[in-house]
Design an enzyme around this catalytic site. Structure first.
Site, PDB file in Angstrom:
ATOM      1  N   CYS A 144      32.421 -12.110 -26.831  1.00 39.48           N
ATOM      2  CA  CYS A 144      33.093 -12.212 -28.134  1.00 39.48           C
ATOM      3  C   CYS A 144      34.609 -12.308 -28.042  1.00 39.48           C
ATOM      4  O   CYS A 144      35.272 -12.568 -29.051  1.00 39.48           O
ATOM      5  CB  CYS A 144      32.710 -11.024 -29.010  1.00 39.48           C
ATOM      6  SG  CYS A 144      33.350  -9.444 -28.421  1.00 39.48           S
TER       7      CYS A 144
ATOM      8  N   LYS B 192       1.154   1.976   4.253  1.00 40.06           N
ATOM      9  CA  LYS B 192       1.461   2.654   2.986  1.00 40.06           C
ATOM     10  C   LYS B 192       1.588   1.580   1.906  1.00 40.06           C
ATOM     11  O   LYS B 192       2.606   0.897   1.807  1.00 40.06           O
ATOM     12  CB  LYS B 192       2.750   3.464   3.098  1.00 40.06           C
ATOM     13  CG  LYS B 192       3.051   4.317   1.873  1.00 40.06           C
ATOM     14  CD  LYS B 192       4.284   5.186   2.117  1.00 40.06           C
ATOM     15  CE  LYS B 192       4.525   6.116   0.928  1.00 40.06           C
ATOM     16  NZ  LYS B 192       4.818   5.394  -0.324  1.00 40.06           N
TER      17      LYS B 192
ATOM     18  N   ASP C  71     -22.816 -17.263 -11.075  1.00 41.97           N
ATOM     19  CA  ASP C  71     -22.598 -17.483 -12.508  1.00 41.97           C
ATOM     20  C   ASP C  71     -23.916 -17.635 -13.264  1.00 41.97           C
ATOM     21  O   ASP C  71     -24.054 -17.153 -14.400  1.00 41.97           O
ATOM     22  CB  ASP C  71     -21.734 -18.732 -12.726  1.00 41.97           C
ATOM     23  CG  ASP C  71     -20.299 -18.528 -12.275  1.00 41.97           C
ATOM     24  OD1 ASP C  71     -19.893 -17.360 -12.127  1.00 41.97           O
ATOM     25  OD2 ASP C  71     -19.598 -19.531 -12.066  1.00 41.97           O
TER      26      ASP C  71
ATOM     27  N   GLU D 122      -1.744   4.343   9.203  1.00 47.67           N
ATOM     28  CA  GLU D 122      -2.249   3.290   8.313  1.00 47.67           C
ATOM     29  C   GLU D 122      -1.118   2.803   7.412  1.00 47.67           C
ATOM     30  O   GLU D 122      -0.092   3.469   7.252  1.00 47.67           O
ATOM     31  CB  GLU D 122      -3.418   3.816   7.476  1.00 47.67           C
ATOM     32  CG  GLU D 122      -3.075   5.051   6.664  1.00 47.67           C
ATOM     33  CD  GLU D 122      -4.291   5.698   6.024  1.00 47.67           C
ATOM     34  OE1 GLU D 122      -5.056   4.965   5.373  1.00 47.67           O
ATOM     35  OE2 GLU D 122      -4.456   6.924   6.158  1.00 47.67           O
TER      36      GLU D 122
ATOM     37  N   LYS E 215      -1.234  10.525   9.751  1.00 48.88           N
ATOM     38  CA  LYS E 215      -2.001  11.732   9.432  1.00 48.88           C
ATOM     39  C   LYS E 215      -2.641  12.293  10.696  1.00 48.88           C
ATOM     40  O   LYS E 215      -3.081  11.531  11.565  1.00 48.88           O
ATOM     41  CB  LYS E 215      -3.118  11.416   8.424  1.00 48.88           C
ATOM     42  CG  LYS E 215      -2.648  10.839   7.106  1.00 48.88           C
ATOM     43  CD  LYS E 215      -3.830  10.421   6.251  1.00 48.88           C
ATOM     44  CE  LYS E 215      -3.373   9.785   4.945  1.00 48.88           C
ATOM     45  NZ  LYS E 215      -4.514   9.265   4.156  1.00 48.88           N
TER      46      LYS E 215
ATOM     47  N   SER F 237       2.172  14.917  -2.856  1.00 46.79           N
ATOM     48  CA  SER F 237       3.103  13.924  -2.342  1.00 46.79           C
ATOM     49  C   SER F 237       3.132  14.038  -0.823  1.00 46.79           C
ATOM     50  O   SER F 237       2.611  14.999  -0.246  1.00 46.79           O
ATOM     51  CB  SER F 237       4.502  14.170  -2.906  1.00 46.79           C
ATOM     52  OG  SER F 237       4.499  14.113  -4.310  1.00 46.79           O
TER      53      SER F 237
ATOM     54  N   LYS G  37       9.107   5.574   5.928  1.00 52.56           N
ATOM     55  CA  LYS G  37       9.552   4.572   4.951  1.00 52.56           C
ATOM     56  C   LYS G  37      10.434   3.544   5.651  1.00 52.56           C
ATOM     57  O   LYS G  37      11.380   3.905   6.358  1.00 52.56           O
ATOM     58  CB  LYS G  37      10.331   5.238   3.811  1.00 52.56           C
ATOM     59  CG  LYS G  37       9.561   6.325   3.067  1.00 52.56           C
ATOM     60  CD  LYS G  37       8.405   5.753   2.271  1.00 52.56           C
ATOM     61  CE  LYS G  37       8.864   5.051   1.015  1.00 52.56           C
ATOM     62  NZ  LYS G  37       9.366   5.966  -0.005  1.00 52.56           N
TER      63      LYS G  37
ATOM     64  N   GLU H 101      -5.168   3.499  -3.570  1.00 55.28           N
ATOM     65  CA  GLU H 101      -3.974   2.888  -4.143  1.00 55.28           C
ATOM     66  C   GLU H 101      -4.392   1.610  -4.854  1.00 55.28           C
ATOM     67  O   GLU H 101      -5.103   0.769  -4.289  1.00 55.28           O
ATOM     68  CB  GLU H 101      -2.969   2.566  -3.033  1.00 55.28           C
ATOM     69  CG  GLU H 101      -1.546   2.430  -3.486  1.00 55.28           C
ATOM     70  CD  GLU H 101      -0.839   3.754  -3.715  1.00 55.28           C
ATOM     71  OE1 GLU H 101       0.345   3.723  -4.082  1.00 55.28           O
ATOM     72  OE2 GLU H 101      -1.474   4.820  -3.539  1.00 55.28           O
TER      73      GLU H 101
END
Length: 652
Positions: free
Chosen positions: A398, A109, A33, A107, A278, A78, A302, A164
């Protein structure tokens, strides 16, 4: 002096790298600082010596006019998704049929937003969103406010890296707590919060929200041989790289890695939604190539949505702004994807009937898209009740009779005076994509409605600071801030108002298409079905919905009231002739204008054919500078771009 400033910049950037990227600080916060304050003082005294990679650029304070489109030099693709071991084995078989000795790198995601950073001679030049993969948005000023992104590399490289951007879970909780206290709508999840932050026009907000990154690719040509080598190089250059990864040729080992990550998932400091596999060799990647949409050398596993059993205790029926009545299940609390869930959507009355869901049932709950808790099905073996779910015949807000139209799956209240619909309509009107009234979230609308200060959207513009001071939680400063936000919304281009009115089938995109064509809401309100339907092929369903809305007397009265309060009813970016004086020109506004509001100046420039952008670049044709113009003017002058003043604009 210049030497000392460079020394401070180099030291502070190194300390920041140690703190944010390496998690191994070599100096105390107090020492950092002290040096930082010295640099701030020197830069204030010698603005001409401020360096491009100075850490003071991260503080924020710059308000952008918008984001320019950015053409990616290297497209972002993608990834093909996989949801089972069988799909991974099929991928492995396909790769090994051509390259039997290929190995893989697996790795995490990260569940965030893809960003691309381009450095020229080691200096950050462009930060951009993924967009459609070919064209994204230039968010350079915002990425400069992310602490773990280096503004200058140790080497003078020309390089493009991909990564990301995400919001850590702890920061997400902090922001939502703050938003709740401010009466603002909470973010649904960290990914949404990260996306909203990256597209903030106020860079100070970006700096305050402590985004973070993980980088995983060098998009520009590299001399490295493997994906793992690339990540090591990227880490050496000062970027954050996720350390949890493996290199192996065995799909069994990759599957074990996936299972281990899945077990740890809820305990990580950030959200993930899978594992990316990959081909490790870059030469083999090049041989395998791409399909139209995705690389043939990578696949994203996923995670399946986590499911838990819970008991359905009761059902709340809630009325939305369009009158749709939605059932929400109250459940025994369960831990689901890292959060405690005690409520879940039942979607609609047809869903309840189809699944035969009953009060007292044991049900399976999951998070749809890892976001929204929902009831999936009944565990029939544990059923203890024989009574069908009671379905309301009257509106819970109502008391009007509910209708179930043949072509709809939901119950609907069609009473325009329904309090719940009015409240939800007010919330929608003030929302970001509509009138964007900062600080007027659901809790504030609820307080205003309860105090009978607002009954329709026009009432918002009759409020003053004193009205807000009547409400719990408001002090003088917060009341003035909300009042200022309401006044500022009057100057919005009219497509935001049209969307805010909540006309059925008329979303944000359709609103803009309509106002581009008709110019004003008044013109649209008086148009016939055929004219509306012809706009960009919108069709009769939308056209009839619009005509029905504006045919009602209360809609005409509302427009007059809004106009009387000074709310803009015109589109501020109307189409112009090809031979307009500024047609095809890219113009930047900077500095303080004496006679025109910024929105008026922008509208005038656009009416003359200009494309008004927020940052100066080599593509800029003209800069209109008011008083106190700063770095944009300096950059324009250094690039030899023509500069005009406000008087010139007034004379046009």
């Amino acid at each position: 002096m210049e030497k000392r400033m460079k020394e401070l910049v180099d030291k502070l950037n190194q300390y920041a790298k140690e703190y944010y990227t390496e998690d191994n600080p070599s100096v105390s916060d107090a020492e950092y600082d002290k040096l930082y304050r010295e640099l701030v003082t020197l830069e204030a005294e010698h603005p001409e010596l401020v360096q491009a990679d100075s850490p003071t650029h991260r503080v924020g304070g710059l308000v952008l006019d918008g984001f320019e489109k950015y053409q990616h030099e290297y497209p972002l693709y993608s990834l093909q998704d996989a949801f089972s071991r069988e799909e991974l084995d099929a991928f492995d078989k396909r790769v090994k049929s051509e390259f039997p000795n290929a190995d893989y790198m697996a790795e995490l995601k990260i569940d965030g937003l893809s960003i691309s950073l381009t450095y020229v001679d080691g200096i950050l030049q462009v930060g951009a969103t993924r967009g459609d993969g070919s064209v994204g948005e230039n968010i350079t000023e915002n990425v400069k406010r992310i602490s773990d992104i280096p503004l200058k590399l140790d080497q003078p490289l020309n390089i493009t890296v991909r990564g990301e951007c995400y919001l850590p879970r702890a920061e997400f909780e902090r922001i939502n707590t703050q938003r709740q206290e401010n009466g603002e709508a909470e973010f649904a999840n960290p990914r949404n919060a990260a996306a909203g932050t990256l597209r903030q026009l106020d860079t100070k907000v970006v700096a305050e929200r402590r985004l973070a990154t993980f980088f995983y690719q060098e998009a520009s040509p590299t001399e490295r041989l493997t994906q793992n080598d690339v990540l090591n190089e990227v880490a050496e250059l000062g970027f954050s790289v996720n350390p949890r990864r493996i290199v192996t040729s065995s799909m069994d080992e990759i599957w074990d890695f996936i299972q281990a990550v899945g077990q740890d998932r809820d305990h990580l400091a950030y959200d993930i939604d899978g594992v990316v596999i990959k081909v490790n060799s870059l030469a083999i990647q090049e041989e395998l190539g791409f399909t139209v949409k995705a690389p043939r050398w990578a696949i994203a596993y996923k995670f399946p949505a986590e499911e838990k059993e819970a008991k359905l205790l009761s059902v709340d029926w809630q009325v939305g702004r369009t009158g749709v009545v939605t059932p929400t299940a109250n459940l025994t609390p369960v831990q689901l994807a890292g959060t405690t869930v005690s409520r879940a959507t039942l979607h609609n009355v047809d869903y309840i009937t189809e699944k035969d869901i009953r009060i007292g049932d044991t049900v399976i709950v999951y998070k749809a898209g890892d976001i929204i808790p929902a009831v999936l099905r009944v565990v029939e073996s544990k059923r203890t009740t024989q009574e069908a779910m009671p379905v309301p015949s009257q509106c819970p807000s109502c008391g009007s009779g509910l209708l179930h139209f043949e072509d709809e799956v939901a119950l609907r209240c069609i009473n325009p005076s329904c309090p719940a619909q009015i409240k939800e309509g007010l919330i929608h009107f003030a929302s970001r994509d509509a009138m964007n009234i900062s600080g007027m979230g659901p809790s504030v609308v609820e307080k205003l409605f309860k105090a009978e200060l607002v009954k329709e959207v026009a009432d918002i513009y009759g409020l003053n600071s004193q009205d807000f001071l009547q409400l719990e939680g408001f002090k003088e400063k917060s009341a003035e801030k909300l009042y200022a936000a309401i006044q500022a919304s009057k100057e919005n281009s009219a497509e935001k108002l049209l969307y805010g009115l909540g006309i059925r089938h008329v979303g944000a995109k359709v609103s803009k298409q309509l106002l581009e064509s008709f110019g004003t809401i008044k013109e649209l309100a008086s148009a016939d079905v055929q004219a509306i339907a012809a706009v960009d092929g919108l069709g009769e369903v939308i056209a009839k919905s619009i005509q029905r809305y504006f045919a009602k007397e209360e809609a005409q009265v509302l427009l007059k009231e809004l106009e009387s309060y000074g709310v803009n009813l015109s589109y501020l970016g109307q189409k112009v002739a090809d031979d307009a004086i500024l047609s095809g020109k890219t113009v930047v506004l900077t500095g303080k204008l004496e006679h025109l509001k910024r929105s008026e100046a922008k509208a005038k420039l656009e009416a003359l054919g200009a494309k008004v952008t927020g940052s100066v670049s080599k593509k800029t044709d003209l800069v209109v500078a008011g008083s106190d113009a700063g770095s944009k003017l300096e950059k324009a002058q250094s690039l030899g771009i023509e500069v005009k003043d406000e008087a010139w604009l007034l004379d046009l």
